[in-house]
Scaffold this motif. Sequence first.
Motif, PDB file in Angstrom:
ATOM      1  N   MET A  72      10.934  -9.101 -15.365  1.00 35.30           N
ATOM      2  CA  MET A  72       9.847  -9.284 -14.412  1.00 35.30           C
ATOM      3  C   MET A  72      10.330  -9.991 -13.149  1.00 35.30           C
ATOM      4  N   GLY A 130      11.012  -5.928 -10.235  1.00 32.96           N
ATOM      5  CA  GLY A 130       9.928  -5.535  -9.344  1.00 32.96           C
ATOM      6  C   GLY A 130       8.777  -4.913 -10.098  1.00 32.96           C
ATOM      7  N   SER A 131       8.152  -3.880  -9.516  1.00 34.69           N
ATOM      8  CA  SER A 131       6.928  -3.304 -10.071  1.00 34.69           C
ATOM      9  C   SER A 131       7.193  -2.459 -11.309  1.00 34.69           C
ATOM     10  N   GLU A 132       6.171  -2.339 -12.137  1.00 33.54           N
ATOM     11  CA  GLU A 132       6.158  -1.487 -13.321  1.00 33.54           C
ATOM     12  C   GLU A 132       7.341  -1.752 -14.252  1.00 33.54           C
TER      13      GLU A 132
END
Length: 214
Positions: free
Chosen positions: A39, A43-45
């Motif tokens: 995390m 970054g995202s997802e």
Amino acid sequence: MGEGNIQGIRKDYGVEELSKTSVLDSPIDQFELWFKDAMKSEGSEVNACVLSTLAEDNCPEGRVVLLKFFAEDGFTFYTNYESKKAQQLAKHPFASMTFYWRTRERQIRLKGRVEKVSAEVSDAYYFERPEGSQLGAWASPQSQEIPDRAFLKKRVENVKQRFETEELKRPDFWGGYILIPTEVEFWQGRPSRLHDRIVYSLVDGQWVTKRLAP
């Protein structure tokens, strides 16, 4: 077009190392450790994974889904219960999940039995979703052939109109699954393709670890 020769694409790994003495006793705790680390770096997802199920022709099929919850009892994701993956799980209720976090040069593979979560759990998550996603669950005949995008947009409008006069609820055909792992493998990229692989296997209710050759 060319032949698509990509043999020259390669990378040498070496960010971290992994050993039997360095991993935690529980694969869920070890997953949480790596997940929290990812995390910070990915970054995202970071919760995206490849869910693989078995098709009727015995050929495995994979697709990216989003993990929404994990705990000692398993790993939860949500989908349409009439989708292709759901039909496959109904006939063969076993699956695998594969996570890959590039910046940390890490992969986690887990496999096990898959069950539906309770209606209460599905309800709770459904109403946490944005309104558009709630309506989309009603509108999309997932995995079925549709003529065009206009067809889908029309179904969304119909759903919006319906719930202007009705109380919104979760569709019976949409909800969660939990994968209950019996094996979890942690892979750490290492130089010269001599990667570290530690696998947890559930034996008589206890997790046992062993190291695998790369």
